[in-house]
Design a protein around this motif. Structure first.
Motif, PDB file in Angstrom:
ATOM      1  N   THR A  78       0.727  -1.287   0.032  1.00  0.00           N
ATOM      2  CA  THR A  78      -0.145   0.168  -0.034  1.00  0.00           C
ATOM      3  C   THR A  78       0.815   1.283   0.005  1.00  0.00           C
ATOM      4  O   THR A  78       0.340   2.333  -0.418  1.00  0.00           O
ATOM      5  N   HIS A 110      -5.179   1.188  -7.502  1.00  0.00           N
ATOM      6  CA  HIS A 110      -5.325   2.229  -6.411  1.00  0.00           C
ATOM      7  C   HIS A 110      -6.554   2.325  -5.614  1.00  0.00           C
ATOM      8  O   HIS A 110      -6.665   2.262  -4.553  1.00  0.00           O
ATOM      9  N   ARG A 115      -6.825   3.787  -2.128  1.00  0.00           N
ATOM     10  CA  ARG A 115      -6.131   5.155  -2.122  1.00  0.00           C
ATOM     11  C   ARG A 115      -7.050   6.363  -2.763  1.00  0.00           C
ATOM     12  O   ARG A 115      -6.961   7.614  -2.759  1.00  0.00           O
ATOM     13  N   VAL A 155      -3.287  12.737  -4.109  1.00  0.00           N
ATOM     14  CA  VAL A 155      -3.574  11.701  -3.378  1.00  0.00           C
ATOM     15  C   VAL A 155      -2.351  11.492  -2.275  1.00  0.00           C
ATOM     16  O   VAL A 155      -2.779  10.903  -1.159  1.00  0.00           O
ATOM     17  N   ASN A 156      -1.235  11.619  -2.720  1.00  0.00           N
ATOM     18  CA  ASN A 156      -0.137  11.420  -1.598  1.00  0.00           C
ATOM     19  C   ASN A 156      -0.417  12.691  -0.489  1.00  0.00           C
ATOM     20  O   ASN A 156       0.078  11.981   0.842  1.00  0.00           O
ATOM     21  N   VAL A 159      -2.501  11.475   2.379  1.00  0.00           N
ATOM     22  CA  VAL A 159      -2.093   9.999   3.224  1.00  0.00           C
ATOM     23  C   VAL A 159      -1.736  10.769   4.507  1.00  0.00           C
ATOM     24  O   VAL A 159      -0.964  11.606   4.793  1.00  0.00           O
TER      25      VAL A 159
END
Length: 159
Positions: A78, A110, A115, A155-156, A159
């Motif tokens: 992941t 993803h 994600r 997206v990052n 996180v």
């Protein structure tokens, strides 16, 4: 036939993006929906949805028959980004070609890793489809890669 085959493939891939477990369709109904012969559905299933392309296709005969299409997923860590370039193929040593099938495979991975959501995957699918159909060929690969990189940066950040 490739334009029609692309249309059939796109329809099936879009349905697969919507469903987590795979899809079950009736060949005759799908052919009617897409205004083509049932044999054309069979052709696309046998050439573009094979095991080595990451799919399991099961046919059931009787009572109208049905076809179940499931993606085969290899477990991905992941924490690793899935680069779009990893899913490209080369044609006669030319520049790698990006297809919507490659994009969908990455989006599906993803989505499986949580994600992105199904809705986000569907929106990204449509955005990539526009890039791959509307952007001139000589700028297509770069445009798709830059768009993918921008999306992955967003997206990052979450996180």
């Amino acid at each position: 036939m490739s334009v029609l085959a692309d249309k059939i493939e796109q329809f099936i891939l879009t349905k697969l993006l919507e469903e987590q477990e795979g899809i079950t369709v009736r060949r005759n109904e799908l052919a009617e929906t897409l205004d083509c012969a049932p044999s054309q559905i069979s052709y696309v299933l046998s050439t573009r949805f094979s095991n080595d392309r990451g799919f399991i296709v099961q046919s059931r005969r009787g009572l109208g028959g049905s076809i179940t299409i499931t993606r085969i997923l290899e477990p991905q860590p992941t924490h690793v980004l899935i680069p779009l370039q990893q899913h490209l193929h080369r044609r006669n040593e030319e520049e790698p070609q990006i297809t919507i099938g490659h994009v969908d495979k990455v989006l599906f991975q993803h989505m499986q890793e949580a994600r992105i959501t199904k809705r986000e995957a569907a929106m990204l699918h449509e955005a990539f489809l526009r890039i791959l159909t509307d952007v001139p060929m000589e700028y297509r690969k770069e445009s798709a890669e830059r768009f993918y990189e921008a999306i992955m940066n967003i997206v990052n950040e979450e996180v």
